[in-house]
Design an enzyme around this catalytic site. Structure first.
Site, PDB file in Angstrom:
ATOM      1  N   PRO A  61     105.598  -9.814 -18.691  1.00  0.00           N
ATOM      2  CA  PRO A  61     105.439  -8.761 -17.679  1.00  0.00           C
ATOM      3  C   PRO A  61     106.760  -8.152 -17.222  1.00  0.00           C
ATOM      4  O   PRO A  61     107.721  -8.868 -16.911  1.00  0.00           O
ATOM      5  CB  PRO A  61     104.743  -9.500 -16.526  1.00  0.00           C
ATOM      6  CG  PRO A  61     103.966 -10.579 -17.208  1.00  0.00           C
ATOM      7  CD  PRO A  61     104.829 -11.022 -18.359  1.00  0.00           C
ATOM      8  N   CYS A  62     106.787  -6.821 -17.163  1.00  0.00           N
ATOM      9  CA  CYS A  62     108.038  -6.124 -16.865  1.00  0.00           C
ATOM     10  C   CYS A  62     108.089  -5.531 -15.455  1.00  0.00           C
ATOM     11  O   CYS A  62     109.135  -5.038 -15.036  1.00  0.00           O
ATOM     12  CB  CYS A  62     108.262  -4.997 -17.882  1.00  0.00           C
ATOM     13  SG  CYS A  62     107.047  -3.661 -17.774  1.00  0.00           S
ATOM     14  N   GLN A  63     106.960  -5.573 -14.717  1.00  0.00           N
ATOM     15  CA  GLN A  63     106.945  -4.909 -13.412  1.00  0.00           C
ATOM     16  C   GLN A  63     108.021  -5.437 -12.477  1.00  0.00           C
ATOM     17  O   GLN A  63     108.581  -4.683 -11.667  1.00  0.00           O
ATOM     18  CB  GLN A  63     105.565  -5.067 -12.747  1.00  0.00           C
ATOM     19  CG  GLN A  63     104.426  -4.450 -13.532  1.00  0.00           C
ATOM     20  CD  GLN A  63     103.763  -5.438 -14.471  1.00  0.00           C
ATOM     21  OE1 GLN A  63     104.388  -6.418 -14.907  1.00  0.00           O
ATOM     22  NE2 GLN A  63     102.501  -5.203 -14.799  1.00  0.00           N
TER      23      GLN A  63
END
Length: 335
Positions: free
Chosen positions: A76-78
């Site tokens: 996940p990059c958020q």
């Protein structure tokens, strides 16, 4: 003996952007994992013969997984994106990287190559602390990894797609397999596809793709785009109309699934419409035979924006394949 087939597995697999690229290079995908139900349905629809493990990674038992040569993961990059909350490892989603590395470190088997994908801001965010932590965890798990093995790859410059999407790819090699890490550069190309090759400009689309004449942004966007060429795209960002350069598509993000004006627009026959899901798939490099099951449009846009480009992953998989084969050949000659 040099092997004919190498294997791979995927974490945070999404709708299969990594898998398409690796399969095209001859890799055999043994399994992938993701927890999202809509992702699981889409993946099974397109890859019915690949084992999909729908499970939270926190509950995943690595020792029960079939060993693979390459493990790829778009974690996940958020938490790490410049456009996100920038909480890094203070965000539960950011902590999933640590969960993943815990699983790899404690498992009774280890992939020869790790390939991780995330936001380019990962390398500089948090005053550099995020990347230092990631480097520490990867090296502690028994892999060669340093700054030069974190490579920015663009769907435009490296894959020839109109979309300008830059992502960071982290390459790590198992120390017991190879004495160094050879990954540090992906060749660029000089031939680019044009927007008109990716857009359906000759057909009338469903009314839901067109912006209503009563929309408060409609006339404004139309006036800004009046002098644009066929297929030229427009993006509305932070109450600003941004006509894109000819044959350039802005980065497609998961926010497209939120609706509104997150999906790029174009003018077709004097009417303003957003790009369709199929057009967005093409801009990401997905093949025409990739299809969604019966899901809401916003879910499709979200998953497209979250995906790795198959054209990018194919190019990266080719580089990894070459190194794996080279090492096997070297060991065979040295035996």
């Amino acid at each position: 003996m040099i092997r004919n087939t190498y294997t791979c597995g995927g974490l945070f697999a999404g709708i299969g952007g990594f898998c398409i690229g690796f399969e095209r290079q001859g890799f055999n995908t043994l399994w992938v994992n993701d927890f999202d139900d809509q992702v699981a349905r889409t993946y099974a629809h397109n890859f019915p013969n690949i084992k999909f493990i729908q499970q939270d990674i926190c509950e995943l038992d690595f020792d029960n997984l079939e060993p693979v040569d390459v493990l790829h993961a778009g974690f996940p990059c958020q938490s790490f994106s410049q456009a996100g909350n920038r909480l890094g490892f203070d965000d539960p989603r950011g902590q999933l990287f640590n969960v993943m590395m815990d699983k790899i470190s404690k498992s009774n088997w280890k992939p020869k190559v790790l390939l991780f994908e995330n936001s380019t801001h990962l390398k500089s965010g948090g005053n550099g602390d995020w990347f230092r932590h990631i480097k520490y965890r990867i090296k502690k798990a028994g892999y060669w990894f340093d700054e030069q093995n974190a490579v920015m790859v663009s769907t435009h410059e490296h894959a020839g797609l109109p979309q300008k999407r830059e992502r960071l790819f982290l390459f790590a090699t198992l120390k017991s397999f190879i004495g160094f890490n050879p990954f540090g550069e992906i060749p660029t190309i000089k031939k680019y596809k044009k927007n008109v090759e990716m857009l359906d400009l000759d057909i009338e689309h469903e009314p839901s793709y067109y912006l209503s004449d009563n929309n408060r942004y409609g006339k404004w966007i139309l006036s800004e785009g009046a002098k644009m060429q066929p297929g030229q795209l427009i993006q509305l960002r932070q109450h600003m109309v941004r006509p894109q350069k000819e044959n350039i598509c802005p980065t497609l993000t998961a926010n497209m699934g939120l609706g509104g004006h997150n999906v790029p627009f174009l003018i077709q026959n004097g009417k303003l419409r957003k790009m369709t899901e199929r057009e967005c798939l093409r801009m990401q490099g997905f093949p025409e035979n990739f299809n969604f099951p019966d899901l809401p449009g916003n879910a499709k846009y979200r998953m497209i924006g979250n995906s790795v480009s198959p054209v990018v992953s194919e190019k990266i998989a080719g580089v990894i394949l070459g190194e794996l084969a080279s090492q096997d050949e070297f060991k065979m000659r040295s035996a």
